[in-house]
Design a protein around this motif. Structure first.
Motif, PDB file in Angstrom:
ATOM      1  N   GLN A  19      -8.290   5.129  -0.334  1.00 16.55           N
ATOM      2  CA  GLN A  19      -7.737   3.911  -0.473  1.00 16.55           C
ATOM      3  C   GLN A  19      -6.378   3.843  -1.370  1.00 16.55           C
ATOM      4  O   GLN A  19      -5.452   3.073  -1.241  1.00 16.55           O
ATOM      5  CB  GLN A  19      -8.753   2.554  -0.658  1.00 16.55           C
ATOM      6  CG  GLN A  19      -9.357   2.364   0.595  1.00 16.55           C
ATOM      7  CD  GLN A  19     -10.680   3.212   0.802  1.00 16.55           C
ATOM      8  OE1 GLN A  19     -10.846   4.132  -0.273  1.00 16.55           O
ATOM      9  NE2 GLN A  19     -10.825   3.328   1.882  1.00 16.55           N
ATOM     10  N   THR A  20      -6.676   4.398  -2.448  1.00 19.09           N
ATOM     11  CA  THR A  20      -5.618   4.635  -3.422  1.00 19.09           C
ATOM     12  C   THR A  20      -4.381   5.145  -3.050  1.00 19.09           C
ATOM     13  O   THR A  20      -3.050   4.593  -3.057  1.00 19.09           O
ATOM     14  CB  THR A  20      -5.903   5.262  -4.649  1.00 19.09           C
ATOM     15  OG1 THR A  20      -6.987   4.631  -5.194  1.00 19.09           O
ATOM     16  CG2 THR A  20      -4.877   5.378  -5.726  1.00 19.09           C
ATOM     17  N   LEU A  21      -4.588   6.225  -2.225  1.00 18.93           N
ATOM     18  CA  LEU A  21      -3.459   6.969  -1.625  1.00 18.93           C
ATOM     19  C   LEU A  21      -2.754   6.250  -0.542  1.00 18.93           C
ATOM     20  O   LEU A  21      -1.738   6.241  -0.263  1.00 18.93           O
ATOM     21  CB  LEU A  21      -3.990   8.437  -0.930  1.00 18.93           C
ATOM     22  CG  LEU A  21      -4.138   9.543  -1.946  1.00 18.93           C
ATOM     23  CD1 LEU A  21      -4.942  10.597  -1.341  1.00 18.93           C
ATOM     24  CD2 LEU A  21      -2.735   9.946  -2.751  1.00 18.93           C
ATOM     25  N   ILE A  22      -3.610   5.561   0.440  1.00 14.12           N
ATOM     26  CA  ILE A  22      -2.880   4.597   1.420  1.00 14.12           C
ATOM     27  C   ILE A  22      -2.190   3.612   0.603  1.00 14.12           C
ATOM     28  O   ILE A  22      -0.850   3.252   1.404  1.00 14.12           O
ATOM     29  CB  ILE A  22      -4.221   3.998   2.109  1.00 14.12           C
ATOM     30  CG1 ILE A  22      -4.848   5.024   2.926  1.00 14.12           C
ATOM     31  CG2 ILE A  22      -3.618   3.097   3.116  1.00 14.12           C
ATOM     32  CD1 ILE A  22      -6.331   4.593   3.722  1.00 14.12           C
ATOM     33  N   TYR A  23      -2.695   2.860  -0.351  1.00  9.55           N
ATOM     34  CA  TYR A  23      -1.892   1.883  -1.014  1.00  9.55           C
ATOM     35  C   TYR A  23      -0.341   2.673  -1.543  1.00  9.55           C
ATOM     36  O   TYR A  23       0.571   1.958  -1.398  1.00  9.55           O
ATOM     37  CB  TYR A  23      -2.734   1.317  -2.206  1.00  9.55           C
ATOM     38  CG  TYR A  23      -1.816   0.446  -3.235  1.00  9.55           C
ATOM     39  CD1 TYR A  23      -1.573  -0.668  -2.575  1.00  9.55           C
ATOM     40  CD2 TYR A  23      -1.798   0.740  -4.438  1.00  9.55           C
ATOM     41  CE1 TYR A  23      -0.917  -1.707  -3.626  1.00  9.55           C
ATOM     42  CE2 TYR A  23      -0.928  -0.216  -5.274  1.00  9.55           C
ATOM     43  CZ  TYR A  23      -0.601  -1.416  -4.894  1.00  9.55           C
ATOM     44  OH  TYR A  23       0.020  -2.146  -5.606  1.00  9.55           O
ATOM     45  N   TYR A  24      -0.683   3.736  -2.092  1.00  4.24           N
ATOM     46  CA  TYR A  24       0.494   4.282  -2.853  1.00  4.24           C
ATOM     47  C   TYR A  24       1.705   4.510  -1.642  1.00  4.24           C
ATOM     48  O   TYR A  24       3.048   4.443  -1.757  1.00  4.24           O
ATOM     49  CB  TYR A  24       0.257   5.573  -3.458  1.00  4.24           C
ATOM     50  CG  TYR A  24      -0.347   5.405  -4.867  1.00  4.24           C
ATOM     51  CD1 TYR A  24      -0.345   4.139  -5.381  1.00  4.24           C
ATOM     52  CD2 TYR A  24      -0.855   6.462  -5.415  1.00  4.24           C
ATOM     53  CE1 TYR A  24      -1.032   3.850  -6.638  1.00  4.24           C
ATOM     54  CE2 TYR A  24      -1.610   6.365  -6.690  1.00  4.24           C
ATOM     55  CZ  TYR A  24      -1.714   5.116  -7.253  1.00  4.24           C
ATOM     56  OH  TYR A  24      -2.108   5.173  -8.644  1.00  4.24           O
ATOM     57  N   ASP A  25       1.088   4.796  -0.424  1.00  2.00           N
ATOM     58  CA  ASP A  25       1.893   5.138   0.629  1.00  2.00           C
ATOM     59  C   ASP A  25       2.673   3.793   1.047  1.00  2.00           C
ATOM     60  O   ASP A  25       3.825   3.751   1.379  1.00  2.00           O
ATOM     61  CB  ASP A  25       1.040   5.889   1.889  1.00  2.00           C
ATOM     62  CG  ASP A  25       1.905   5.988   3.028  1.00  2.00           C
ATOM     63  OD1 ASP A  25       3.153   6.045   3.031  1.00  2.00           O
ATOM     64  OD2 ASP A  25       1.194   6.369   4.240  1.00  2.00           O
ATOM     65  N   ASN A  26       1.735   2.688   0.982  1.00  2.00           N
ATOM     66  CA  ASN A  26       2.389   1.442   1.787  1.00  2.00           C
ATOM     67  C   ASN A  26       3.425   0.883   0.953  1.00  2.00           C
ATOM     68  O   ASN A  26       4.224   0.199   1.308  1.00  2.00           O
ATOM     69  CB  ASN A  26       0.873   0.575   1.864  1.00  2.00           C
ATOM     70  CG  ASN A  26       0.242   0.781   2.916  1.00  2.00           C
ATOM     71  OD1 ASN A  26       0.397   1.409   4.112  1.00  2.00           O
ATOM     72  ND2 ASN A  26      -1.049   0.310   2.989  1.00  2.00           N
ATOM     73  N   ILE A  27       3.381   1.006  -0.471  1.00  2.00           N
ATOM     74  CA  ILE A  27       4.174   0.523  -1.269  1.00  2.00           C
ATOM     75  C   ILE A  27       5.354   1.596  -1.485  1.00  2.00           C
ATOM     76  O   ILE A  27       6.079   1.477  -2.481  1.00  2.00           O
ATOM     77  CB  ILE A  27       3.639   0.145  -2.673  1.00  2.00           C
ATOM     78  CG1 ILE A  27       2.904   1.205  -3.520  1.00  2.00           C
ATOM     79  CG2 ILE A  27       2.717  -1.110  -2.314  1.00  2.00           C
ATOM     80  CD1 ILE A  27       2.510   0.891  -4.884  1.00  2.00           C
ATOM     81  N   ASP A  28       5.357   2.439  -0.786  1.00  2.00           N
ATOM     82  CA  ASP A  28       6.438   3.581  -1.148  1.00  2.00           C
ATOM     83  C   ASP A  28       6.802   4.162  -2.409  1.00  2.00           C
ATOM     84  O   ASP A  28       7.607   4.692  -2.884  1.00  2.00           O
ATOM     85  CB  ASP A  28       7.856   3.025  -0.839  1.00  2.00           C
ATOM     86  CG  ASP A  28       8.079   2.438   0.603  1.00  2.00           C
ATOM     87  OD1 ASP A  28       7.369   3.024   1.447  1.00  2.00           O
ATOM     88  OD2 ASP A  28       8.763   1.533   1.009  1.00  2.00           O
ATOM     89  N   LEU A  29       5.398   4.426  -3.168  1.00  2.00           N
ATOM     90  CA  LEU A  29       5.412   5.313  -4.340  1.00  2.00           C
ATOM     91  C   LEU A  29       5.348   6.688  -4.025  1.00  2.00           C
ATOM     92  O   LEU A  29       5.741   7.571  -4.801  1.00  2.00           O
ATOM     93  CB  LEU A  29       4.393   4.521  -5.252  1.00  2.00           C
ATOM     94  CG  LEU A  29       3.950   5.346  -6.302  1.00  2.00           C
ATOM     95  CD1 LEU A  29       5.248   5.053  -7.415  1.00  2.00           C
ATOM     96  CD2 LEU A  29       2.704   4.629  -7.313  1.00  2.00           C
ATOM     97  N   PHE A  30       4.203   6.813  -3.226  1.00  2.00           N
ATOM     98  CA  PHE A  30       3.878   8.417  -2.904  1.00  2.00           C
ATOM     99  C   PHE A  30       3.504   8.357  -1.659  1.00  2.00           C
ATOM    100  O   PHE A  30       2.218   8.199  -1.095  1.00  2.00           O
ATOM    101  CB  PHE A  30       2.642   8.727  -4.009  1.00  2.00           C
ATOM    102  CG  PHE A  30       2.259  10.316  -3.790  1.00  2.00           C
ATOM    103  CD1 PHE A  30       2.935  11.066  -4.202  1.00  2.00           C
ATOM    104  CD2 PHE A  30       1.180  10.523  -3.178  1.00  2.00           C
ATOM    105  CE1 PHE A  30       2.896  12.643  -4.212  1.00  2.00           C
ATOM    106  CE2 PHE A  30       0.870  11.929  -2.844  1.00  2.00           C
ATOM    107  CZ  PHE A  30       1.555  12.860  -3.524  1.00  2.00           C
TER     108      PHE A  30
END
Length: 271
Positions: A19-30
């Motif tokens: 979920q952390t990686l998915i969140y970072y993807d959704n906010i264009d961080l990583f």
């Protein structure tokens, strides 16, 4: 060769949740470097591992997502140094605030643990000099106005960064004691754990005080005052100042208001 990692594989490798990686993807961080056009599967590449390491380190030391995103754009050693120095300043301030909170908690714990009086017991004992930050209670000086004054006091003490303890108190004037207006406070206060100069800080003088505990609802405190004042007279003392009330057990520590404890201290001298 540039290896590919699924979301689950990369999460497991870094001991974080998918979920952390998915969140970072959704906010264009990583974001994953590869997106399969046929099935929409997303893959990270091995050259992204160090970037994720950096993000996780920055998050661990408390740097915000917004600041990390700004930093990752054309980052260099100068930007990194500025970011880290700024974060150090923020953490030092947080540390000071935590130390203040610990000091206040220690005082509250000591106050509760070291109750040296029993209900209905009266002592004449010497109390040390104490500095109090005060807030005037507005007319008609009833419980509602007292509660409002407490809110103003806490806001003022926090804005001015006073070194105060978690120990709300009220001051009942000498005149109100003599007229039995025991719940009409003139001021509310917070004790300070070190001296601090300001126009809204007063000294509670060192000297002999008649001290008693009131257990129960505050509206019934008159009975305790009557007993305390009777004891002052019988022991050949004279009231020389206002009463200082300290909330020992209140809604923070007790479910039932009948279990509240207020410590009353009235300055006196021998006749």
């Amino acid at each position: 060769m540039n290896m590919k990692f699924t979301v689950g594989e990369l999460a497991k490798l870094h001991d974080i949740s998918k979920q952390t990686l998915i969140y970072y993807d959704n906010i264009d961080l990583f974001k994953p470097n590869i997106v399969d056009k046929n099935n929409g599967y997303r893959y990270y590449t091995s050259d992204q591992l160090e970037v994720l390491d950096s993000i996780l380190i920055l998050r661990e030391i408390g740097i915000s997502i917004k600041d990390i995103k700004n930093f990752l754009i054309k980052r260099d050693d100068s930007k990194a140094l500025t970011l880290l120095k700024n974060q150090k300043l923020k953490l030092n301030q947080q540390l000071k605030n935590i130390q203040k909170t610990i000091k206040r908690l220690e005082n509250k714990i000591d106050t509760i643990e070291n109750l040296d009086l029993q209900e209905n017991e009266i002592l004449f004992s010497e109390m040390d000099l104490e500095y109090l930050v005060i807030q005037k209670v507005d007319f008609p000086f009833q419980l509602l106005q007292t509660d409002i004054a407490f809110k103003k006091l806490l806001r003022n003490a926090n804005e001015k960064k006073y070194p105060y303890n978690y120990q709300l108190g009220t001051i009942i004037s000498r005149e109100n004691l003599f007229s039995k207006q025991y719940t009409s406070a003139s001021y509310v206060f917070l004790p300070l754990y070190k001296h601090f100069k300001s126009k809204d800080i007063i000294e509670k003088t060192k000297g002999i005080y008649a001290v008693a505990l009131h257990k129960g609802e505050y509206c019934d405190i008159g009975k305790t005052y009557d007993n305390l004042i009777d004891a002052i007279i019988k022991n050949n003392y004279e009231i020389i100042g206002p009463s200082f009330e300290y909330c020992i057990l209140d809604s923070l520590t007790s479910y039932n208001s009948k279990d509240y404890i207020t410590k009353i201290a009235i300055p006196v001298k021998h006749l």
